[in-house]
Design a protein around this motif. Structure first.
Motif, PDB file in Angstrom:
ATOM      1  N   GLY A  32       0.816  -1.226   0.000  1.00  0.00           N
ATOM      2  CA  GLY A  32       0.000   0.000   0.000  1.00  0.00           C
ATOM      3  C   GLY A  32       0.841   1.262   0.000  1.00  0.00           C
ATOM      4  N   ALA A  33       1.760   1.358   0.977  1.00  0.00           N
ATOM      5  CA  ALA A  33       2.580   2.574   1.061  1.00  0.00           C
ATOM      6  C   ALA A  33       3.546   2.659  -0.115  1.00  0.00           C
ATOM      7  CB  ALA A  33       3.347   2.601   2.390  1.00  0.00           C
ATOM      8  N   GLY A  34       3.935   1.508  -0.652  1.00  0.00           N
ATOM      9  CA  GLY A  34       4.924   1.486  -1.736  1.00  0.00           C
ATOM     10  C   GLY A  34       4.332   1.616  -3.128  1.00  0.00           C
ATOM     11  N   HIS A  35       3.070   1.181  -3.322  1.00  0.00           N
ATOM     12  CA  HIS A  35       2.529   1.130  -4.689  1.00  0.00           C
ATOM     13  C   HIS A  35       1.283   1.977  -4.910  1.00  0.00           C
ATOM     14  CE1 HIS A  35       5.095  -2.418  -4.252  1.00  0.00           C
ATOM     15  NE2 HIS A  35       5.299  -2.330  -5.547  1.00  0.00           N
ATOM     16  N   LEU A  36       0.610   2.372  -3.802  1.00  0.00           N
ATOM     17  CA  LEU A  36      -0.603   3.188  -3.967  1.00  0.00           C
ATOM     18  C   LEU A  36      -0.388   4.599  -3.433  1.00  0.00           C
ATOM     19  CD1 LEU A  36      -3.528   2.982  -4.971  1.00  0.00           C
ATOM     20  CD2 LEU A  36      -4.214   2.391  -2.637  1.00  0.00           C
ATOM     21  N   LEU A  37       0.234   4.693  -2.256  1.00  0.00           N
ATOM     22  CA  LEU A  37       0.431   6.019  -1.650  1.00  0.00           C
ATOM     23  C   LEU A  37       1.753   6.645  -2.083  1.00  0.00           C
ATOM     24  CD1 LEU A  37      -0.769   5.116   1.979  1.00  0.00           C
ATOM     25  CD2 LEU A  37      -2.118   6.059   0.092  1.00  0.00           C
ATOM     26  N   GLY A  38       2.687   5.828  -2.508  1.00  0.00           N
ATOM     27  CA  GLY A  38       3.964   6.349  -3.002  1.00  0.00           C
ATOM     28  C   GLY A  38       4.887   6.902  -1.928  1.00  0.00           C
ATOM     29  N   VAL A  39       4.612   6.601  -0.661  1.00  0.00           N
ATOM     30  CA  VAL A  39       5.444   7.175   0.409  1.00  0.00           C
ATOM     31  C   VAL A  39       6.566   6.244   0.849  1.00  0.00           C
ATOM     32  CG1 VAL A  39       3.630   8.714   1.245  1.00  0.00           C
ATOM     33  CG2 VAL A  39       3.822   6.404   2.216  1.00  0.00           C
ATOM     34  N   HIS A  40       6.533   5.004   0.399  1.00  0.00           N
ATOM     35  CA  HIS A  40       7.626   4.058   0.652  1.00  0.00           C
ATOM     36  C   HIS A  40       8.146   3.574  -0.700  1.00  0.00           C
ATOM     37  CE1 HIS A  40       6.640   2.583   5.042  1.00  0.00           C
ATOM     38  NE2 HIS A  40       6.889   3.879   4.990  1.00  0.00           N
ATOM     39  N   ALA A  41       9.323   2.949  -0.670  1.00  0.00           N
ATOM     40  CA  ALA A  41       9.873   2.375  -1.900  1.00  0.00           C
ATOM     41  C   ALA A  41       8.898   1.318  -2.428  1.00  0.00           C
ATOM     42  CB  ALA A  41      11.220   1.725  -1.595  1.00  0.00           C
ATOM     43  N   PRO A  42       8.728   1.196  -3.714  1.00  0.00           N
ATOM     44  CA  PRO A  42       9.431   1.906  -4.792  1.00  0.00           C
ATOM     45  C   PRO A  42       8.812   3.258  -5.167  1.00  0.00           C
ATOM     46  CG  PRO A  42       8.021   0.224  -5.724  1.00  0.00           C
ATOM     47  CD  PRO A  42       7.844   0.128  -4.230  1.00  0.00           C
ATOM     48  N   GLY A  43       7.892   3.763  -4.363  1.00  0.00           N
ATOM     49  CA  GLY A  43       7.374   5.109  -4.590  1.00  0.00           C
ATOM     50  C   GLY A  43       6.358   5.215  -5.711  1.00  0.00           C
ATOM     51  N   ARG A  44       5.572   4.153  -5.920  1.00  0.00           N
ATOM     52  CA  ARG A  44       4.564   4.210  -6.988  1.00  0.00           C
ATOM     53  C   ARG A  44       3.228   4.677  -6.432  1.00  0.00           C
ATOM     54  NH1 ARG A  44       4.578   0.170 -11.513  1.00  0.00           N
ATOM     55  NH2 ARG A  44       3.435   1.955 -12.311  1.00  0.00           N
ATOM     56  N   ARG A  45       2.464   5.301  -7.285  1.00  0.00           N
ATOM     57  CA  ARG A  45       1.141   5.778  -6.906  1.00  0.00           C
ATOM     58  C   ARG A  45       0.207   5.362  -8.025  1.00  0.00           C
ATOM     59  NH1 ARG A  45       1.817  11.726  -4.482  1.00  0.00           N
ATOM     60  NH2 ARG A  45       3.312  10.673  -3.163  1.00  0.00           N
TER      61      ARG A  45
END
Ligand code: GCO
Length: 485
Positions: free
Chosen positions: A196-209
């Motif tokens: 979630g934080a990495g692929h939807l919110l973009g706030v963790h690696a890999p930073g995707r939204r």
């Protein structure tokens, strides 16, 4: 509004001392087999980001981007655990821990993610395991705590279904080398967070939204979770115990009794607390509450996936830090729910902005134990970020100490009500790199001065040590006790 952190000569607010837990209590109340530990993770502590053949990870790459991490910090040195693990394990042993949980960095072992093994990287984990055993610390090894090899990200990372095979190969390498000595294995750390934080919110690696990236990553992580379990089972001795971990928050509606908020809370629960859990049990995704998510996830499913997502784990690691208050929101599709920040709710909150609510742990233990075929539960992370104050040779942290005590009390409360819970691991052994928050929030039982890498056991660590040594602990919820902290 109650302000936190409290000044140290001020009484702590009652939220730290819920009267619901048994008091007094001592270690013996939990049973002789109960595991008492502390947890850590490779990227947050090891440093040595390019040492001895380690390949880059998505966190090495992500922290290089400007503006994504507070003060643009990174963990190239971190807590220098790669070089100082013996000292840290001495301290862990000195605290009286029986167990220590850490993760391995996949790109340290397989710099390209698959294929050639970096012998020196694997040797490090070999030495680390031996160093634990020499100190009577049972090692608990997490295979994936978020540092995917960059080489695999270049091939799509978690959005590429092949990640399931890449992960299986890595799991096999680890099990072959360490399976003779590591008894406790954890497959993934908190899939909801890295997906979630990495692929939807973009706030963790890999930073995707990106919704598609989120859905693909979610499904592949669910498959990898079970596949990792199967690989370990096939590879390890029959005595090995295999688990995986889940993040969770106790959720309550902003307006109890309001039909919109109540329904929003159920949807948020399905997404945040159940999405990765129920497929493991063979129940599939919790689509009754989230039908649209169900249709979207269908695009990534292949025939037979329902069986592939299931695995009989020996235990689940429950990782809980707070409660969230949920309200209906017309702005967030799929979930139609949003979380009301603690800061807007006149409740005490930690340096992460999370409500101080130790009873959340009790509620989540009860919730997961209610699945008819749930395995044993372990609290594989529990803790809170508060500031520390140096007073001479001491590091004074009454808020963390109180939180820890209250949290342990809530575990006993659940256990007394029949929940099969077998361990408690404080997050974290030492201060470390707190992802997007950098080095600001401190969770450690042991303080680190990042200029010198000097370690100092905090008062909270001393409390844990006393407790583990068998001292009876009264819940310190009376005014006089609070004043004495
Ligand atoms: C997580 C991770 C830890 C964090 C801790 C505090 O739960 O997010 O497992 O790496 O540091 O939870 O946020």
């Amino acid at each position: 509004m109650i302000h936190l952190p409290p000044r140290y000569d001020e009484p702590l607010p009652p939220a730290f001392f819920p009267a619901s837990a048994p008091t007094p209590f001592s270690r013996a109340d939990f049973g002789a087999d109960f595991h008492w530990g502390a947890s850590a993770a490779a990227y947050q502590t090891e440093g040595a980001w390019q040492h001895q053949g380690k390949g880059p990870s998505i966190w090495d790459d992500f922290t290089r981007r400007k503006g994504v991490i507070r003060r643009n910090e990174h963990a190239r040195v971190g807590a220098d655990f790669y070089n100082r693990y013996e000292e840290d394990l001495d301290l862990a042993h000195g605290l009286g821990l029986s167990d220590f949980r850490f993760s391995a960095a996949w790109p340290r072992v397989l710099p390209e993610g698959t294929g050639a093994v970096n012998r020196r990287g694997l040797d490090f984990y070999d030495r680390l395991v031996d160093a634990c055993l020499e100190r009577d610390l049972r090692p608990w090894l997490t295979l994936y705590h978020w540092d995917l090899p960059s080489a695999l990200q270049a091939r799509g990372g978690w959005t590429n279904r092949n990640v399931v095979n890449w992960f299986a190969e890595y799991a096999q390498v680890m099990a072959r080398r360490l399976g003779d000595r590591v008894q406790h294995w954890l497959v993934l750390n908190e899939p909801m967070v890295f997906v979630g934080a990495g692929h939807l919110l973009g706030v963790h690696a890999p930073g995707r939204r990106h919704l598609g990236a989120f859905l693909a990553a979610a499904h592949h992580a669910t498959l990898a979770q079970a596949e990792g379990g199967r690989v370990l089972r096939a590879q390890l001795p029959a005595t090995a115990r295999i688990g995986t971990t889940f993040s969770c928050s106790y959720l309550t509606p902003q307006r109890p009794g309001n039909a919109y908020d109540e329904a929003a809370t159920r949807r948020a629960d399905a997404l945040l607390n159940r999405l990765f859990v129920e497929p493991v049990l063979g129940q599939g995704y919790p689509v009754a509450e989230l039908p649209a998510l169900g249709w979207l996830l269908d695009r990534y499913q292949k025939p037979g996936d329902d069986q592939r997502m299931a695995f009989k784990f020996d235990f689940w690691g429950i990782q809980n830090y707070t409660r969230e208050v949920v309200r209906f929101s017309p702005w967030l599709p799929l979930q139609w729910a949003s979380l009301v920040p603690a800061k807007q709710r006149s409740v005490p909150y930690s340096d992460m902005g999370w409500e101080v609510y130790p009873e959340s742990l009790y509620h989540m233990l009860k919730q997961y134990a209610a699945y008819p075929n749930a395995p044993q539960l372990m609290i594989t992370e529990s803790g809170s970020a508060f500031p520390d104050e140096r007073q001479g040779t001491r590091v004074v942290d009454p808020a963390r100490r109180a939180y820890l005590q209250a949290a342990v009390g809530q575990v006993l409360r659940a256990q007394r009500e029949g929940v099969d819970v077998g361990g408690y691991f404080a997050w974290s052994l030492t201060d470390n790199f707190e992802w997007a928050e950098g080095y600001g929030p401190r969770f450690g039982l042991i303080h680190i001065d990042y200029n010198t890498q000097e370690r100092t056991v905090k008062d909270s660590g001393r409390w844990y040590q006393e407790f583990l040594g068998g001292a009876p602990m009264a819940q310190e919820h009376t005014a006089e006790n609070v004043a004495r902290l």
